[in-house]
Design a protein around this motif. Structure first.
Motif, PDB file in Angstrom:
ATOM      1  N   MET A   1       0.846  -1.210   0.000  1.00  0.00           N
ATOM      2  CA  MET A   1       0.000   0.000   0.000  1.00  0.00           C
ATOM      3  C   MET A   1       0.871   1.246   0.000  1.00  0.00           C
ATOM      4  O   MET A   1       1.888   1.324   0.683  1.00  0.00           O
ATOM      5  CB  MET A   1      -0.915   0.001   1.231  1.00  0.00           C
ATOM      6  CG  MET A   1      -1.763   1.253   1.342  1.00  0.00           C
ATOM      7  SD  MET A   1      -2.795   1.295   2.830  1.00  0.00           S
ATOM      8  CE  MET A   1      -4.131   0.243   2.310  1.00  0.00           C
ATOM      9  N   ARG A   2       0.471   2.221  -0.787  1.00  0.00           N
ATOM     10  CA  ARG A   2       1.179   3.498  -0.817  1.00  0.00           C
ATOM     11  C   ARG A   2       0.709   4.389   0.334  1.00  0.00           C
ATOM     12  O   ARG A   2      -0.369   4.178   0.895  1.00  0.00           O
ATOM     13  CB  ARG A   2       0.895   4.241  -2.118  1.00  0.00           C
ATOM     14  CG  ARG A   2       1.043   3.449  -3.402  1.00  0.00           C
ATOM     15  CD  ARG A   2       0.582   4.321  -4.538  1.00  0.00           C
ATOM     16  NE  ARG A   2       0.486   3.601  -5.793  1.00  0.00           N
ATOM     17  CZ  ARG A   2       1.027   4.037  -6.928  1.00  0.00           C
ATOM     18  NH1 ARG A   2       1.707   5.158  -6.940  1.00  0.00           N
ATOM     19  NH2 ARG A   2       0.888   3.358  -8.043  1.00  0.00           N
ATOM     20  N   LYS A   3       1.483   5.411   0.644  1.00  0.00           N
ATOM     21  CA  LYS A   3       1.035   6.471   1.538  1.00  0.00           C
ATOM     22  C   LYS A   3       0.622   7.675   0.708  1.00  0.00           C
ATOM     23  O   LYS A   3       1.202   7.946  -0.346  1.00  0.00           O
ATOM     24  CB  LYS A   3       2.152   6.879   2.493  1.00  0.00           C
ATOM     25  CG  LYS A   3       2.474   5.877   3.578  1.00  0.00           C
ATOM     26  CD  LYS A   3       3.536   6.441   4.505  1.00  0.00           C
ATOM     27  CE  LYS A   3       3.844   5.467   5.637  1.00  0.00           C
ATOM     28  NZ  LYS A   3       4.882   6.021   6.551  1.00  0.00           N
ATOM     29  N   ILE A   4      -0.363   8.385   1.203  1.00  0.00           N
ATOM     30  CA  ILE A   4      -0.722   9.681   0.624  1.00  0.00           C
ATOM     31  C   ILE A   4      -0.193  10.760   1.558  1.00  0.00           C
ATOM     32  O   ILE A   4      -0.531  10.792   2.739  1.00  0.00           O
ATOM     33  CB  ILE A   4      -2.240   9.822   0.415  1.00  0.00           C
ATOM     34  CG1 ILE A   4      -2.711   8.856  -0.679  1.00  0.00           C
ATOM     35  CG2 ILE A   4      -2.597  11.264   0.045  1.00  0.00           C
ATOM     36  CD1 ILE A   4      -4.196   8.928  -0.972  1.00  0.00           C
ATOM     37  N   ILE A   5       0.653  11.625   1.020  1.00  0.00           N
ATOM     38  CA  ILE A   5       1.287  12.692   1.788  1.00  0.00           C
ATOM     39  C   ILE A   5       0.806  14.034   1.255  1.00  0.00           C
ATOM     40  O   ILE A   5       0.978  14.341   0.071  1.00  0.00           O
ATOM     41  CB  ILE A   5       2.824  12.610   1.688  1.00  0.00           C
ATOM     42  CG1 ILE A   5       3.322  11.240   2.156  1.00  0.00           C
ATOM     43  CG2 ILE A   5       3.477  13.733   2.492  1.00  0.00           C
ATOM     44  CD1 ILE A   5       4.784  10.981   1.866  1.00  0.00           C
ATOM     45  N   VAL A   6       0.186  14.818   2.110  1.00  0.00           N
ATOM     46  CA  VAL A   6      -0.273  16.155   1.724  1.00  0.00           C
ATOM     47  C   VAL A   6       0.879  17.139   1.924  1.00  0.00           C
ATOM     48  O   VAL A   6       1.384  17.288   3.039  1.00  0.00           O
ATOM     49  CB  VAL A   6      -1.492  16.582   2.558  1.00  0.00           C
ATOM     50  CG1 VAL A   6      -1.782  18.071   2.367  1.00  0.00           C
ATOM     51  CG2 VAL A   6      -2.712  15.746   2.175  1.00  0.00           C
ATOM     52  N   GLY A   7       1.289  17.780   0.854  1.00  0.00           N
ATOM     53  CA  GLY A   7       2.278  18.845   0.932  1.00  0.00           C
ATOM     54  C   GLY A   7       1.596  20.176   0.720  1.00  0.00           C
ATOM     55  O   GLY A   7       0.904  20.375  -0.284  1.00  0.00           O
ATOM     56  N   ALA A   8       1.737  21.102   1.673  1.00  0.00           N
ATOM     57  CA  ALA A   8       0.971  22.346   1.594  1.00  0.00           C
ATOM     58  C   ALA A   8       1.774  23.531   2.106  1.00  0.00           C
ATOM     59  O   ALA A   8       2.482  23.427   3.112  1.00  0.00           O
ATOM     60  CB  ALA A   8      -0.323  22.221   2.396  1.00  0.00           C
ATOM     61  N   MET A   9       1.644  24.648   1.405  1.00  0.00           N
ATOM     62  CA  MET A   9       2.170  25.934   1.858  1.00  0.00           C
ATOM     63  C   MET A   9       0.976  26.757   2.309  1.00  0.00           C
ATOM     64  O   MET A   9       0.047  26.990   1.527  1.00  0.00           O
ATOM     65  CB  MET A   9       2.912  26.638   0.724  1.00  0.00           C
ATOM     66  CG  MET A   9       4.053  25.831   0.153  1.00  0.00           C
ATOM     67  SD  MET A   9       4.763  26.593  -1.332  1.00  0.00           S
ATOM     68  CE  MET A   9       5.800  25.245  -1.921  1.00  0.00           C
ATOM     69  N   VAL A  10       0.968  27.174   3.565  1.00  0.00           N
ATOM     70  CA  VAL A  10      -0.193  27.859   4.114  1.00  0.00           C
ATOM     71  C   VAL A  10       0.215  29.142   4.820  1.00  0.00           C
ATOM     72  O   VAL A  10       1.338  29.269   5.311  1.00  0.00           O
ATOM     73  CB  VAL A  10      -0.981  26.962   5.096  1.00  0.00           C
ATOM     74  CG1 VAL A  10      -1.440  25.695   4.421  1.00  0.00           C
ATOM     75  CG2 VAL A  10      -0.163  26.640   6.327  1.00  0.00           C
ATOM     76  N   SER A  11      -0.722  30.074   4.877  1.00  0.00           N
ATOM     77  CA  SER A  11      -0.539  31.268   5.691  1.00  0.00           C
ATOM     78  C   SER A  11      -0.868  30.928   7.139  1.00  0.00           C
ATOM     79  O   SER A  11      -1.363  29.838   7.441  1.00  0.00           O
ATOM     80  CB  SER A  11      -1.461  32.385   5.197  1.00  0.00           C
ATOM     81  OG  SER A  11      -2.820  32.003   5.378  1.00  0.00           O
ATOM     82  N   MET A  12      -0.624  31.864   8.047  1.00  0.00           N
ATOM     83  CA  MET A  12      -0.932  31.618   9.452  1.00  0.00           C
ATOM     84  C   MET A  12      -2.423  31.409   9.680  1.00  0.00           C
ATOM     85  O   MET A  12      -2.822  30.745  10.637  1.00  0.00           O
ATOM     86  CB  MET A  12      -0.411  32.770  10.312  1.00  0.00           C
ATOM     87  CG  MET A  12       1.106  32.846  10.367  1.00  0.00           C
ATOM     88  SD  MET A  12       1.702  34.337  11.197  1.00  0.00           S
ATOM     89  CE  MET A  12       1.083  34.069  12.858  1.00  0.00           C
ATOM     90  N   ASP A  13      -3.264  31.971   8.805  1.00  0.00           N
ATOM     91  CA  ASP A  13      -4.705  31.746   8.936  1.00  0.00           C
ATOM     92  C   ASP A  13      -5.192  30.632   8.011  1.00  0.00           C
ATOM     93  O   ASP A  13      -6.375  30.538   7.709  1.00  0.00           O
ATOM     94  CB  ASP A  13      -5.507  33.041   8.728  1.00  0.00           C
ATOM     95  CG  ASP A  13      -5.165  33.776   7.437  1.00  0.00           C
ATOM     96  OD1 ASP A  13      -4.089  33.536   6.870  1.00  0.00           O
ATOM     97  OD2 ASP A  13      -5.981  34.619   7.008  1.00  0.00           O
ATOM     98  N   GLY A  14      -4.272  29.775   7.571  1.00  0.00           N
ATOM     99  CA  GLY A  14      -4.642  28.544   6.901  1.00  0.00           C
ATOM    100  C   GLY A  14      -4.894  28.598   5.415  1.00  0.00           C
ATOM    101  O   GLY A  14      -5.304  27.602   4.816  1.00  0.00           O
ATOM    102  N   VAL A  15      -4.651  29.745   4.766  1.00  0.00           N
ATOM    103  CA  VAL A  15      -4.911  29.890   3.330  1.00  0.00           C
ATOM    104  C   VAL A  15      -3.777  29.256   2.533  1.00  0.00           C
ATOM    105  O   VAL A  15      -2.600  29.433   2.856  1.00  0.00           O
ATOM    106  CB  VAL A  15      -5.071  31.372   2.950  1.00  0.00           C
ATOM    107  CG1 VAL A  15      -5.236  31.539   1.447  1.00  0.00           C
ATOM    108  CG2 VAL A  15      -6.265  31.983   3.692  1.00  0.00           C
ATOM    109  N   MET A  16      -4.120  28.525   1.468  1.00  0.00           N
ATOM    110  CA  MET A  16      -3.107  27.913   0.614  1.00  0.00           C
ATOM    111  C   MET A  16      -3.276  28.301  -0.855  1.00  0.00           C
ATOM    112  O   MET A  16      -2.633  27.742  -1.734  1.00  0.00           O
ATOM    113  CB  MET A  16      -3.126  26.387   0.771  1.00  0.00           C
ATOM    114  CG  MET A  16      -4.433  25.739   0.437  1.00  0.00           C
ATOM    115  SD  MET A  16      -4.461  23.945   0.798  1.00  0.00           S
ATOM    116  CE  MET A  16      -3.268  23.299  -0.361  1.00  0.00           C
TER     117      MET A  16
END
Length: 223
Positions: free
Chosen positions: A1-16
């Motif tokens: 089974m593979r893993k799903i990895i979320v890569g995200a750049m976010v602001s301090m208030d959670g905006v991407m």
């Protein structure tokens, strides 16, 4: 089974939304496209390399796939950051779109139609699946309990609105911080792995005061 990895750049208030430039995603009146770029430094780049260090395939929502497909195949692989272009151009890219035509002519691209396709893909043998951007897809992955790990780059800005990493409906889980780092520009980079259920405890007094009991009753009445 593979893993799903979320890569995200976010602001301090959670905006991407639209981290890379003004034309990336100006929908819903978003005016701050490119907000991440002034914070890109050596540590930021090294942590991206860490995210992409192991063999992986990209898993992208349609809109992010179209942004990438219109950019990385045309990026000079000998230029600065050309290594990412070479990497993305060489690996397999999965994009999910529930309906409509999607130009998957970018080499190594595969079209998926629904979250069931993603579940089947995750259960197969193969490299891990890493997301970039793809807000709606990430929301669906979280809601369907398909996220195994997250790498979150939190940039020290407050944007006031825009498409966010988290929304109501995510499957509840606790995560373990596996590594973290603060860049020279103040970006907090944190890598997490899912570990289990939410643990709870209570700081309530063994014998609540009359005032506390009244507060609880008021909450019950107010719903």
């Amino acid at each position: 089974m593979r893993k799903i990895i979320v890569g995200a750049m976010v602001s301090m208030d959670g905006v991407m939304q639209a981290p890379g430039g003004p034309t990336e995603d100006p929908t819903q009146g978003f005016k701050f496209g490119g907000w991440v770029m002034p914070y890109f430094d050596q540590e930021f780049g090294e942590e991206l390399d860490h995210l992409f260090n192991e063999k992986f395939d990209l898993l992208l929502g349609r809109k992010t796939y179209e942004i990438f497909a219109g950019y990385w195949p045309y990026y000079d692989e000998n230029a600065s950051h050309g290594g990412i272009a070479k990497l993305f151009n060489g690996i397999k890219k999965y994009t999910i779109s529930r309906s409509g035509e999607v130009d998957t002519s970018w080499r190594g691209s595969v079209l998926l139609r629904d979250i069931a396709d993603v579940k089947r893909l995750r259960e197969e043998d193969g490299p891990n699946l890493v997301t970039q951007g793809s807000t709606e897809l990430v929301h669906a992955l979280l809601a369907n309990d398909l996220v195994d790990a997250m790498s979150i780059f939190t940039v020290p800005v407050v944007l006031g609105g825009g498409k966010k990493l988290f929304t109501d409906g995510s499957a509840p889980h606790s995560y373990k911080l596996t590594s973290s780092r603060v860049s020279s520009t103040g970006t907090l980079i944190a890598h997490y792995e899912r570990v289990g259920d939410i643990k709870i405890d209570s700081a309530a007094l063994d014998s609540p005061s009359d005032r506390e009991r009244a507060r609880r009753e008021r909450i019950k009445r107010e719903g």
